[in-house]
Each structure stands twice: as structure tokens, then as C-alpha cells.
Enzyme design. Sequence first.
Site, PDB file in Angstrom:
ATOM      1  N   SER A  95      -9.823   1.910   2.652  1.00 22.35           N
ATOM      2  CA  SER A  95      -8.926   2.648   1.785  1.00 22.35           C
ATOM      3  C   SER A  95      -7.892   1.773   1.072  1.00 22.35           C
ATOM      4  CB  SER A  95      -8.177   3.709   2.614  1.00 22.35           C
ATOM      5  OG  SER A  95      -7.362   3.099   3.607  1.00 22.35           O
TER       6      SER A  95
ATOM      7  N   LYS B  73       0.853  -1.196   0.000  1.00 25.49           N
ATOM      8  CA  LYS B  73       0.000   0.000   0.000  1.00 25.49           C
ATOM      9  C   LYS B  73       0.887   1.244   0.000  1.00 25.49           C
ATOM     10  CE  LYS B  73      -3.978   2.016   2.439  1.00 25.49           C
ATOM     11  NZ  LYS B  73      -4.923   1.859   3.564  1.00 25.49           N
TER      12      LYS B  73
ATOM     13  N   SER C  63     -10.154  -0.523   6.823  1.00 21.00           N
ATOM     14  CA  SER C  63      -9.542  -0.319   5.506  1.00 21.00           C
ATOM     15  C   SER C  63      -8.827  -1.524   4.913  1.00 21.00           C
ATOM     16  CB  SER C  63      -8.564   0.863   5.556  1.00 21.00           C
ATOM     17  OG  SER C  63      -9.265   2.067   5.686  1.00 21.00           O
TER      18      SER C  63
END
EC number: 6.3.5.7
Length: 478
Positions: free
Chosen positions: A154, A79, A178
Site C-alpha cells: 500500500s 505516507k 506494504s
Amino acid sequence: MEILDMTVEQLRNAILDKHLKSEDIVKAYFDNIKRNEPEINAYITLCEDYALKEAKDVDKKIANGDKVGRLAGIPIAIKDNICTDGIKTTCASKMLYDFVPPYDATVIKKLKAEDAIIIGKVNMDEFAMGSSTENSAFKITKNPRDITRVPGGSSGGSAAVVAAKMAPISLGSDTGGSIRQPAAFCGVVGLKPTYGLVSRFGLIAFASSLDQIGPLGKTVKDCAELLEVISGEDELDNTSSKKHEKEDYLEGIDDGIKGMKIGMPKEFLNDGLDPEIRKCIDDTIEKLKSLGAEVCEMSLPITEEGLSAYYIISSAEASSNLARFDGIRYGYRPDDFEDVYDLMETSRSEAFGDEVKRRIMLGTYALSSGYYDAYYKRALKLKKKIKNEFKEAFENYDLILSPVSPVLPFKIGEKKADPLQMYLADIYTVNINLAGIPAISLPCSVSKEGLPIGLQLLGPHFGEKKIFRAARALEKER
């Protein structure tokens, strides 16, 4: 078996037995990325040359009979809010569009020590603020199961690359769901570990008391293996746990759940829950019973207030954490400005997206004189009550079953204009972060339209082994 369908364990065995070269595996994934990335939009930065060089080094070590790490030759996607030395780390924001960290996050150091191969940095909601990956400054990631729908957020890129076979495993971060919500939306497995189990050093902060890095993968075992590598005390993160001994998460993972007592909070089965998700939960309850577990209805009344507390606390911490992005020390800087005050104002106005600005304003308001006690202090008291309520619940139950999201993966653009509806999608996930406990999201079923449905298993602090056992038992029944 095709390389792209292999689990971490299968890939590792094939590499060590010299049936496959790491270079072949990395090439297979990059070939698939080139086929699918134009449609999925999951990667912000690709590291093909770096990854191929690392793969050749692993192959050389194995050919020479040298010792290699437990993730030797395994590709992994990261990420884009986790710092990687020499590789751009943007947080999917214009503010950090060209930021290249001069150091590795602790989790990246641990991955490299075990010879894992970073193949790229993946898309996310800007500064991890969002539930759909529509808030990225660069691109909107699409759900590989239905490209008209969001992958969740996210960590939408982290889930999408695993679902689209563009990486076998990935790292995400979870502040209020997330990792778990994207895992559910994309039909993969994702774990939010106990707060403090995994170092946050090198994770660009959103809400420091809630953020936690965690694994996503095809299977429960993949996530267990990855967690074992990245977990552990870190002197560079004073919130990392100093009391917890490092565990072997694969040990006993296939032992089943006979005799376990699992709670199902009645508050989590309210009218706002999609009927197909409700049916999935009901079917899972019967499955758990058939596997020898006792499943009981229970109550967690205070958790109904968790969403409001979460958005006040997380926004307040974001307001403080993001104050450093001012156009002076680092980050985006406009070409024209009159003085230092204009520089700061213009930098933040031009470089932050709407959702980030919204949360900074909400957080600043909650921390301001006259409102601090009414909002922030009250939210902290509620957080403590939620933590205590879960602690009491786990005195009577081994695990708790829960939906991940009240809704199925929604259409791109469907909720973007209504932040409140987007926030309500986090209703089943935020309490876990407030309490600091671990939870796993795993595929449960598919809807009539073929959309993935996930479920959550919650455990007590440092109860990851128990969670993995139960998740693995359900996974084998799919």
C-alpha cells in the site's frame, strides 16, 4: 553530482560543509515534483511553504554555528496514514479527506528533532488495504519505471517518490508487505523493521498486531540512517520494545558477509514464481557464495498457510479498528440523514471504498459467533506456529533469502477486478509480519522489459544490523 542523485550522507555532508544550502535542496526537489507529479500522481498534500521555511531555519542554524540534527535539511516524504500536526492526514480515504491531526506521530517528532524537513504526504491504498495503490480515493499513483504499471502498495506513493527523485527518503508502513513490495516494484530499498522496534503511536491503525512503520530510500545506508532516527522505545506505544537497546545501524555495515549462513526456503521457489524473478534469486545465491556466505536450501512448510491466516487476522483487526469511523466522532458525515443509525450507516457506506468494505465484512464474519473458533482462533494458532518456525530456522541460519513478489509490476487495472489474484501477490511477504521479524527489499536486477526485480533478506527479531550488512554487500555488487 546533481542534488537529486545524492544520498542522505552526501546531502548532509554538502550542507554541513556549506557547499549546499538546505533551501537549495528543498527547491530542487519541489522543482522536480512540479515536473513529474502530474504524471506520477504520488503526492496527496504538498508542504512547500512549510518546507522552505524549515530549510531556511536550518541554514540559519548552520550559519550561526549552532548544533543541528543528523538529518538537518534533508527532505522526506511521509505516507498519508502517519499523523502530522497541522498537515492533512487522509489515509487516502474519503472518510478522512479533511482530517488535520492536532499532534505528531512519534516518528514525526523524532524526524523533527533531527531537523528533517517534511515536504509532503504521499498516496497509498485506502487505509493501507491493497497491493497496488489503486485503492486510493483520490488518485492512482503510477510506477516511475513504467507509467502503465502500478508502483505496488500500500506504500506505493512512498516508493514512487524516491524512484522518481521527488524525495530522497520516505516513510511507509508495512502490514503484510506494504513497504517491501512497492520498493521491489519501483527499484528502491525498503525495510520492514522488527515489530516493536519503531513506535506506532500516531500511525492510523489497519491491523495493530502487524502494522510497522519503516524507511524507504535510494540505498541501504539511507534506510539504515533513517531507521536509527525513528527507532526506539516509546511510552505512548505499549507494543514498542522495552528490552532492545538502541543500535548504530551504520556501524559495521561494510564488513561483508563472509562466514554468514543464509537459508533459501524451497517453498518460496514454487511454480507460481515468475521465471525472471527465479533467475534473479539463482544469480543472487551465486553472488552470495562468491562473497563468502554459505547458502543452503531449507524448508519452512507452515509458511504456505500464512496467506489465509494473514487475511483473517488483518481483516478482523481492521473490522475492530475502523469501527471508530462512524460519522459522529470525526470523519466524513453526509448532509442528509434521518437518525443516528442512518448517519452511521450512510457515513460508512459513502466514505469507505470497496476494498475497505470487503475487508471489514470479512473481519466481522471471522469474529462473529459460530465462526470465531473456526477462523480467527485457528488463524492465531497458525500465526504462533509460523513465529516458532522462523525462530527455529534462525537458530541455524543468520538470514533467509526470499523473493518479494511472485510477479513483476503489473499493469494498472490488470488485477483490480480480481481481489484473490491481488491477495496472492502478498504470498512471500505476509509471513514476515505474522512472525514479527525484520526484512529488507532491495533491487536485484531488471526484467527483459526493463522492470525492477527485488529480493528480500529476512532476519531474526532485532536482526536489522545483520540484514543491513548483507544488503549492503549485495548493493555494492550491482
